[in-house]
Scaffold this motif. Sequence first.
Motif, PDB file in Angstrom:
ATOM      1  N   SER A 198      -8.015  -6.582  22.321  1.00 37.70           N
ATOM      2  CA  SER A 198      -6.884  -5.704  22.544  1.00 37.70           C
ATOM      3  C   SER A 198      -6.266  -5.203  21.413  1.00 37.70           C
ATOM      4  CB  SER A 198      -5.822  -6.454  23.421  1.00 37.70           C
ATOM      5  OG  SER A 198      -5.397  -7.580  22.615  1.00 37.70           O
ATOM      6  N   GLY A 199      -6.419  -5.913  20.245  1.00 34.24           N
ATOM      7  CA  GLY A 199      -6.049  -5.427  18.986  1.00 34.24           C
ATOM      8  C   GLY A 199      -6.429  -4.244  18.395  1.00 34.24           C
ATOM      9  N   LEU A 200      -5.884  -3.132  18.050  1.00 34.00           N
ATOM     10  CA  LEU A 200      -6.361  -1.865  17.569  1.00 34.00           C
ATOM     11  C   LEU A 200      -7.118  -2.077  16.539  1.00 34.00           C
ATOM     12  CD1 LEU A 200      -6.840   1.128  17.167  1.00 34.00           C
ATOM     13  CD2 LEU A 200      -4.485   1.227  16.420  1.00 34.00           C
ATOM     14  N   ASP A 201      -6.606  -2.638  15.231  1.00 33.07           N
ATOM     15  CA  ASP A 201      -7.466  -3.042  14.115  1.00 33.07           C
ATOM     16  C   ASP A 201      -8.797  -3.754  14.240  1.00 33.07           C
ATOM     17  OD1 ASP A 201      -5.390  -2.153  11.842  1.00 33.07           O
ATOM     18  OD2 ASP A 201      -4.315  -2.932  13.375  1.00 33.07           O
ATOM     19  N   GLU A 202      -8.735  -4.624  15.255  1.00 36.60           N
ATOM     20  CA  GLU A 202      -9.886  -5.320  15.556  1.00 36.60           C
ATOM     21  C   GLU A 202     -11.147  -4.756  16.497  1.00 36.60           C
ATOM     22  OE1 GLU A 202      -6.881  -8.122  14.354  1.00 36.60           O
ATOM     23  OE2 GLU A 202      -6.763  -6.463  15.959  1.00 36.60           O
ATOM     24  N   SER A 203     -10.799  -3.730  17.149  1.00 36.06           N
ATOM     25  CA  SER A 203     -11.645  -3.290  18.200  1.00 36.06           C
ATOM     26  C   SER A 203     -12.256  -1.916  17.710  1.00 36.06           C
ATOM     27  CB  SER A 203     -11.018  -3.004  19.609  1.00 36.06           C
ATOM     28  OG  SER A 203      -9.792  -2.404  19.475  1.00 36.06           O
ATOM     29  N   PHE A 204     -11.562  -1.076  16.956  1.00 35.05           N
ATOM     30  CA  PHE A 204     -11.622   0.418  16.879  1.00 35.05           C
ATOM     31  C   PHE A 204     -13.212   0.558  16.287  1.00 35.05           C
ATOM     32  CE2 PHE A 204      -9.441   0.215  12.719  1.00 35.05           C
ATOM     33  CZ  PHE A 204     -10.520   0.799  11.798  1.00 35.05           C
ATOM     34  N   ALA A 205     -13.190  -0.214  15.002  1.00 37.64           N
ATOM     35  CA  ALA A 205     -14.743   0.310  14.288  1.00 37.64           C
ATOM     36  C   ALA A 205     -15.766  -0.069  15.126  1.00 37.64           C
ATOM     37  CB  ALA A 205     -14.717  -0.627  13.076  1.00 37.64           C
ATOM     38  N   LEU A 206     -15.901  -1.074  15.785  1.00 39.46           N
ATOM     39  CA  LEU A 206     -17.221  -1.157  16.580  1.00 39.46           C
ATOM     40  C   LEU A 206     -17.570   0.030  17.544  1.00 39.46           C
ATOM     41  CD1 LEU A 206     -19.680  -3.097  16.945  1.00 39.46           C
ATOM     42  CD2 LEU A 206     -18.267  -4.106  18.790  1.00 39.46           C
ATOM     43  N   LEU A 207     -16.414   0.221  18.196  1.00 41.76           N
ATOM     44  CA  LEU A 207     -16.619   1.353  19.347  1.00 41.76           C
ATOM     45  C   LEU A 207     -16.688   2.818  18.950  1.00 41.76           C
ATOM     46  CD1 LEU A 207     -13.288  -0.012  21.457  1.00 41.76           C
ATOM     47  CD2 LEU A 207     -15.879  -0.568  21.811  1.00 41.76           C
ATOM     48  N   MET A 208     -16.073   2.958  17.668  1.00 43.95           N
ATOM     49  CA  MET A 208     -16.389   4.154  17.182  1.00 43.95           C
ATOM     50  C   MET A 208     -17.964   4.089  16.309  1.00 43.95           C
ATOM     51  SD  MET A 208     -13.290   5.317  14.667  1.00 43.95           S
ATOM     52  CE  MET A 208     -11.732   5.492  15.246  1.00 43.95           C
ATOM     53  N   GLN A 209     -18.280   3.049  15.926  1.00 39.32           N
ATOM     54  CA  GLN A 209     -19.859   2.919  15.446  1.00 39.32           C
ATOM     55  C   GLN A 209     -20.832   3.360  16.451  1.00 39.32           C
ATOM     56  OE1 GLN A 209     -18.929  -0.770  13.707  1.00 39.32           O
ATOM     57  NE2 GLN A 209     -19.927  -0.162  11.829  1.00 39.32           N
ATOM     58  N   GLY A 210     -20.363   2.716  17.800  1.00 37.51           N
ATOM     59  CA  GLY A 210     -21.145   2.884  18.964  1.00 37.51           C
ATOM     60  C   GLY A 210     -21.270   4.425  19.538  1.00 37.51           C
ATOM     61  N   ASN A 211     -20.197   5.356  19.199  1.00 35.58           N
ATOM     62  CA  ASN A 211     -20.309   6.803  19.170  1.00 35.58           C
ATOM     63  C   ASN A 211     -20.976   7.349  18.021  1.00 35.58           C
ATOM     64  OD1 ASN A 211     -19.252   6.510  21.738  1.00 35.58           O
ATOM     65  ND2 ASN A 211     -17.134   6.476  20.855  1.00 35.58           N
ATOM     66  N   GLY A 212     -21.651   6.809  17.148  1.00 38.98           N
ATOM     67  CA  GLY A 212     -22.057   7.383  16.117  1.00 38.98           C
ATOM     68  C   GLY A 212     -21.559   7.749  14.889  1.00 38.98           C
ATOM     69  N   ALA A 213     -19.979   7.274  14.882  1.00 40.96           N
ATOM     70  CA  ALA A 213     -19.242   7.543  13.804  1.00 40.96           C
ATOM     71  C   ALA A 213     -19.331   6.821  12.648  1.00 40.96           C
ATOM     72  CB  ALA A 213     -17.604   7.592  14.237  1.00 40.96           C
ATOM     73  N   ASP A 214     -19.266   7.510  11.364  1.00 36.70           N
ATOM     74  CA  ASP A 214     -19.242   6.699   9.811  1.00 36.70           C
ATOM     75  C   ASP A 214     -17.960   6.304   9.854  1.00 36.70           C
ATOM     76  OD1 ASP A 214     -19.213   5.921   7.549  1.00 36.70           O
ATOM     77  OD2 ASP A 214     -19.894   7.723   6.722  1.00 36.70           O
ATOM     78  N   VAL A 215     -17.888   4.725  10.112  1.00 38.92           N
ATOM     79  CA  VAL A 215     -16.487   4.275   9.960  1.00 38.92           C
ATOM     80  C   VAL A 215     -15.829   4.115   8.727  1.00 38.92           C
ATOM     81  CG1 VAL A 215     -16.543   3.052  12.106  1.00 38.92           C
ATOM     82  CG2 VAL A 215     -17.337   1.842  10.042  1.00 38.92           C
ATOM     83  N   THR A 216     -16.582   4.255   7.505  1.00 36.64           N
ATOM     84  CA  THR A 216     -16.307   4.154   6.263  1.00 36.64           C
ATOM     85  C   THR A 216     -15.248   5.595   5.900  1.00 36.64           C
ATOM     86  OG1 THR A 216     -17.948   5.433   5.311  1.00 36.64           O
ATOM     87  CG2 THR A 216     -18.398   3.027   5.566  1.00 36.64           C
ATOM     88  N   ARG A 217     -15.480   6.532   6.672  1.00 38.27           N
ATOM     89  CA  ARG A 217     -14.641   7.850   6.694  1.00 38.27           C
ATOM     90  C   ARG A 217     -14.418   8.309   7.895  1.00 38.27           C
ATOM     91  NH1 ARG A 217     -18.961  11.535   3.154  1.00 38.27           N
ATOM     92  NH2 ARG A 217     -20.659  11.207   4.833  1.00 38.27           N
ATOM     93  N   TRP A 218     -13.970   7.581   8.963  1.00 33.88           N
ATOM     94  CA  TRP A 218     -13.727   8.146  10.197  1.00 33.88           C
ATOM     95  C   TRP A 218     -12.625   8.889  10.248  1.00 33.88           C
ATOM     96  CZ3 TRP A 218      -9.057   6.985  12.438  1.00 33.88           C
ATOM     97  CH2 TRP A 218      -8.179   5.744  11.982  1.00 33.88           C
TER      98      TRP A 218
END
Length: 388
Positions: A198-218
């Motif tokens: 539920s925490g935004l900071d805990e959840s967003f990176a993995l979900l963005m990576q699943g969409n192919g985003a580069d989370v180092t510069r999302w």
Amino acid sequence: MSRRTLLRGFGTAGTLAALAGCGVPAAYVEPGDRAAADDRSERDRSLQFANWPLYIDTDDENESRRPTLDSFTGRTGISVRYTEEINDNDEFFGKISPALMNRQETGRDLIVISDWMAARFVRLGWVQEMDRAKQPNVAKYLDPQLRTPAFDEGRLHSVPWQSGITGIAYNRRKLGHEIRSTSQLWADDLRGKVTLFSGLDESFALLMQGNGADVTRWTADDFHTMCEQVGKLVKRKHIRRFTGNDYIKDLASGDVLACQAYSGDVIQLKADNPDIEFVVPEEGAELWAESLMIPNLARHKRNAEKLVDHYYDPEVAAELAAWVNYVCPVPAARDILASAKDEETAALAEDPLIFPDDAMRERLAIARDITAEERVGFAKKWNAIVGL
């Protein structure tokens, strides 16, 4: 108990961070105003160290004793008042922020907070730069992959205490097949059997990576795409619920078959249930850290710097890693554990969730944090989806 806790909204902490991002001078402390006028380290051989519960080694016969701290005191003569007072990043922020914002002492010389929160402290100018010339172990042994987070280039203000991975945990036997990709969480056979953090900071990176985003510069577009995806999954009742650390209970009971999870938790779960697996998805997973920092006006800065360096001695790092089972930020500790006479201890050296191998490291990334300008709007959108 997880050290990765929820962002419970965007209250005091988010507001102060937003004010600092907008240039409000009341919150920000200039570099020249951060050090205590009188560092008492030489004449007062002590320091105050605040940490999370269950996040340090204890003696098997006397839980009040902490061998790695005892060895530091024995070697340096510096006593450590160790308190397990940090139960939530935002709660702790609220506890010490009035003192920091008003240029007052916090009563603590060393603290451990999650890097997404550490980013706020750095932006606000609330922590001091450490003297790396006096920390040879940190300079030599810090994991190269953890050296340059976006919020603290060169790790001048922070040093990882422990690290970890946000990935996917699942019950291999009950699910009946392997999971290797984040996209597999959205398959029909997992409808109503998936949980996300539920925490935004805990959840967003993995979900963005699943969409192919580069989370180092999302980007903001990456964030909104992720939110739209999750929102649709909620409406279809594919996601059972959003959780904090209680995902452990759901996964262990079988109510949930797959979920976002932290590597350190799954090591313990797997010891009780070998059917539980942890996977770093093909698209990647987030590597995070919880870091040691020295607050402004700390009265024992030099003593605190010595303690930080103590934990980067590979022998000490190995002793701590064997107890907490998170990703060790000192790769050289692996050889120490491998040479242990105890078979269970030696086996930890081969656990990729404590010492990730090269193949796993290629799929790990440290996400750029959410900036002060982004936080209020992003948290509001995410919390509406999650129901916070």
